[in-house]
Scaffold this active site. Structure first.
Site, PDB file in Angstrom:
ATOM      1  N   HIS A  40       0.839  -1.210   0.000  1.00 62.14           N
ATOM      2  CA  HIS A  40       0.000   0.000   0.000  1.00 62.14           C
ATOM      3  C   HIS A  40       0.863   1.245   0.000  1.00 62.14           C
ATOM      4  CE1 HIS A  40      -2.779   2.941   2.182  1.00 62.14           C
ATOM      5  NE2 HIS A  40      -3.352   2.706   1.025  1.00 62.14           N
ATOM      6  N   HIS A  64      -8.447   7.306  -4.170  1.00 65.07           N
ATOM      7  CA  HIS A  64      -8.644   5.865  -4.355  1.00 65.07           C
ATOM      8  C   HIS A  64      -9.727   5.530  -5.375  1.00 65.07           C
ATOM      9  CE1 HIS A  64      -6.658   5.936  -0.387  1.00 65.07           C
ATOM     10  NE2 HIS A  64      -6.175   4.773  -0.751  1.00 65.07           N
ATOM     11  N   ARG A 138      -1.535  22.813  -0.150  1.00 64.38           N
ATOM     12  CA  ARG A 138      -1.241  21.395   0.001  1.00 64.38           C
ATOM     13  C   ARG A 138      -1.937  20.922   1.285  1.00 64.38           C
ATOM     14  NH1 ARG A 138      -1.497  16.600  -0.052  1.00 64.38           N
ATOM     15  NH2 ARG A 138       0.203  15.189  -0.579  1.00 64.38           N
ATOM     16  N   CYS A 186       6.899  22.683  -0.975  1.00 68.08           N
ATOM     17  CA  CYS A 186       6.551  21.290  -0.701  1.00 68.08           C
ATOM     18  C   CYS A 186       7.705  20.393  -1.153  1.00 68.08           C
ATOM     19  CB  CYS A 186       5.275  20.906  -1.443  1.00 68.08           C
ATOM     20  SG  CYS A 186       4.760  19.218  -1.076  1.00 68.08           S
ATOM     21  N   TYR A 323       7.574  11.832   3.598  1.00 70.51           N
ATOM     22  CA  TYR A 323       8.541  12.941   3.640  1.00 70.51           C
ATOM     23  C   TYR A 323       9.930  12.481   4.075  1.00 70.51           C
ATOM     24  CZ  TYR A 323       4.563  15.785   2.608  1.00 70.51           C
ATOM     25  OH  TYR A 323       3.466  16.308   1.990  1.00 70.51           O
TER      26      TYR A 323
HETATM   27  N1  MTE Z   1      -0.495  21.208   8.202  1.00 72.35           N
HETATM   28  C1  MTE Z   1      -1.627  20.520   8.447  1.00 72.35           C
HETATM   29  N2  MTE Z   1      -2.201  20.666   9.646  1.00 72.35           N
HETATM   30  N3  MTE Z   1      -2.166  19.690   7.521  1.00 72.35           N
HETATM   31  C2  MTE Z   1      -1.574  19.514   6.295  1.00 72.35           C
HETATM   32  O1  MTE Z   1      -2.092  18.748   5.454  1.00 72.35           O
HETATM   33  N4  MTE Z   1       0.330  20.070   4.827  1.00 72.35           N
HETATM   34  C3  MTE Z   1       1.753  20.379   4.908  1.00 72.35           C
HETATM   35  C4  MTE Z   1       1.984  21.722   5.576  1.00 72.35           C
HETATM   36  N5  MTE Z   1       1.240  21.820   6.789  1.00 72.35           N
HETATM   37  C5  MTE Z   1      -0.368  20.213   6.007  1.00 72.35           C
HETATM   38  C6  MTE Z   1       0.122  21.085   7.010  1.00 72.35           C
HETATM   39  C7  MTE Z   1       2.449  20.373   3.643  1.00 72.35           C
HETATM   40  S1  MTE Z   1       2.933  18.867   3.052  1.00 72.35           S
HETATM   41  C8  MTE Z   1       2.822  21.535   3.006  1.00 72.35           C
HETATM   42  S2  MTE Z   1       3.742  21.494   1.610  1.00 72.35           S
HETATM   43  C9  MTE Z   1       2.396  22.839   3.519  1.00 72.35           C
HETATM   44  O2  MTE Z   1       1.589  22.728   4.679  1.00 72.35           O
HETATM   45  C10 MTE Z   1       1.611  23.577   2.460  1.00 72.35           C
HETATM   46  O3  MTE Z   1       1.211  24.823   2.938  1.00 72.35           O
HETATM   47  P1  MTE Z   1       0.160  25.696   2.126  1.00 72.35           P
HETATM   48  O4  MTE Z   1      -1.043  24.852   1.849  1.00 72.35           O
HETATM   49  O5  MTE Z   1      -0.134  26.882   2.959  1.00 72.35           O
HETATM   50  O6  MTE Z   1       0.855  26.073   0.842  1.00 72.35           O
HETATM   51 MO    MO Z   2       4.258  19.152   1.181  1.00 75.74          MO
END
Ligand code: MTE
Ligand code: MO
Length: 472
Positions: A40, A64, A138, A186, A323
């Site tokens: 998965h 999905h 994101r 990101c 990540y």
């Molecule tokens: N924080 C929370 N609580 N939930 C999330 O999904 N995504 C992260 C981060 N912080 C995320 C998060 C990721 S992977 C990225 S790249 C950035 O927030 C994106 O920030 P933005 O949406 O303000 O560009």
């Molecule tokens: Mo991200």
């Protein structure tokens, strides 16, 4: 499917552990997914659905719902769900994405639920500060609805005897307001280029999963000291941020940053409540967001509701099972997520934003104009951007537009511009490949190609950026 046994939801529920094998239901089907778990892409998150219905999870992770995944699922089918039990999981379920904010129509979405999108690349370099409405988004989960009156920031962990709770008002009034301009990128930015070599798992980002804003808020360090934390305590190894966005099993998004970074007074780590002089928009973390300059987007936790001082990294899926970078020879069977380091500071990056790949361009005095961004993690400043139209045999230096930050505390990107002279007698219709690469203040450079960078998640895509254009 005729001929397969019929099961009740109760029977499915008994198969919720590896010992009893893992069963799930989806619409009319019952599936034994035990052998699929190691395959998965989302890792062991699938276990949240063990012994139950997949529907609520697939509502949440709508990627999905594709024919190829449904077809693959059928390989694991062992039976049919009793008619009375079908749809039982979804009957009273509201769409978790029903309360999403409105978004600008100009975004190029990479997924709708959760919402992920980047602005057009050519717009990105039109201003040093990205307007809030165009800032890339994101999200891993639905955007939480937070009532500012009820919002609480909880602070706990090593050295804090009793959990400290701050309201939004207290965060805004008890601490000096600190403002910084920083770029957030990101880890998956430019993944689409890695994808061209060999398919990876992840959103197919172009080059605009990066944006820059001015963030204001309280310094994390000030808040922790106020909470009575002994920030010198040697057991504090990581600072964990927990989001208010949760998955169907009520697990929040979370991430952590090593304490040396998060508690460094020069690192400008914020609990921000303003973005470009306004309340933070819902998509970007309303009302409070952790800002960790120079560190990968994933650790800049939005909708932060809890800060924990701990001796280990966050247990969140996104800290431990995502990540992370791997060698290009590593596949999903051999990747050891426990051993791999979490991505924190990002490597040097740059991209050409104008002209667009495939564009037809006019020349001015025999030159092509190119514009783009360059940025490096850890506060390393961009000291040079090189541009070539002869496959890297010769390079010209781009003109840099950057702030006056020091070489160790440079959080915002550099925008660059170059007039690239074409060889004399270049005929109309000629195709030219424009290449850019940046150098940071540690003299780190971008690698030439993606092959040695390829990795199963397609993160850290920083090879030379190339666009091919036709001369008008
Ligand atoms: N924080 C929370 N609580 N939930 C999330 O999904 N995504 C992260 C981060 N912080 C995320 C998060 C990721 S992977 C990225 S790249 C950035 O927030 C994106 O920030 P933005 O949406 O303000 O560009
Ligand atoms: Mo991200």
């Amino acid at each position: 499917i005729v001929g397969l046994p019929e099961y009740t939801m109760e029977e499915v529920a008994k198969h919720d552990s590896l010992q009893n094998r893992i069963w799930v239901s989806y619409h009319s089907g019952v599936y034994d997914i035990t052998d699929f778990i190691p395959l998965h892409p989302g890792g062991t998150k699938i276990l949240m659905a063990a012994g139950g219905s997949l529907e609520p999870f697939w509502e949440m992770y709508a990627v999905h719902k594709k024919d190829e995944i449904l077809a693959m699922m059928e390989e694991y089918r062992i039976g049919n769900l009793r008619a009375e039990d079908r749809g039982y999981a979804t009957a009273n379920m509201a769409d978790p994405y029903a309360a999403e904010p409105k978004r600008h129509h100009i975004f190029q979405p990479r997924s709708m639920k959760p919402f992920n999108a980047e602005p057009p690349l050519s717009l990105l370099v039109d201003s040093f500060i990205t307007p809030n409405e165009l800032y890339f988004i994101r999200n891993h989960l639905p955007v939480p609805e937070v009532n500012p009156e009820e919002y609480e920031l909880e602070i706990s962990g090593i050295g804090i005897k009793k959990e400290v709770v701050l309201t939004l008002e207290e965060l805004k009034t008890k601490f000096p307001k600190h403002t910084i301009t920083t770029t957030i990128q990101c880890a998956g930015n430019r993944r689409s280029e890695i994808n061209k070599i060999k398919k990876v798992k992840g959103l197919d980002w172009g080059s605009a999963a990066i944006s820059t804003a001015q963030w204001s808020g309280a310094r994390l360090l000030d808040v922790l000291k106020h909470a009575g934390a002994d920030v010198e305590h040697k057991d504090i190894k990581h600072i964990e941020f927990e989001g208010l966005d949760t998955d169907p099993a009520h697990q929040p998004y979370g991430a952590s940053v090593p304490a040396e970074k998060a508690l460094d007074p020069n690192a400008d780590v914020l609990l921000a409540y303003e973005m470009n002089g306004e309340e933070i928009p819902r998509d970007h973390g309303y009302p409070v967001r952790a800002i960790v300059p120079g560190v990968v987007g994933a650790r800049n936790v939005k909708w932060v509701g809890r800060v924990v001082l701990t001796d280990e990294e966050s247990h969140s899926h996104w800290q431990r099972r995502d990540y992370k970078g791997f060698s290009s020879s590593c596949d999903w069977d051999t990747a050891d997520f426990d051993k791999a380091y979490s991505i924190q500071e990002l490597p040097v990056q740059s991209a050409i934003c104008v002209p667009s790949d495939g564009a037809t361009v006019s020349t001015v005095s025999g030159a092509v104009k190119a514009k783009g961004y360059a940025w490096s993690g850890g506060g390393r400043k961009i000291i040079r951007v090189d541009v070539s139209i002869d496959q890297g045999k010769t390079w010209i230096n781009a003109k840099l537009n950057q702030d006056d930050s020091s070489i160790y505390r440079s959080w915002a990107w550099t925008l660059w511009e170059a007039d690239i002279p074409l060889p004399e007698n270049t005929k109309p219709g000629t195709q030219v490949e424009v290449i850019c690469k940046a150098v940071d203040s540690s003299y780190n450079v971008q690698p030439e190609t993606f092959e040695p960078l390829w990795n199963i998640r397609g993160v850290l895509a920083t090879a030379w950026h190339r666009v091919t254009v036709t001369i008008e």
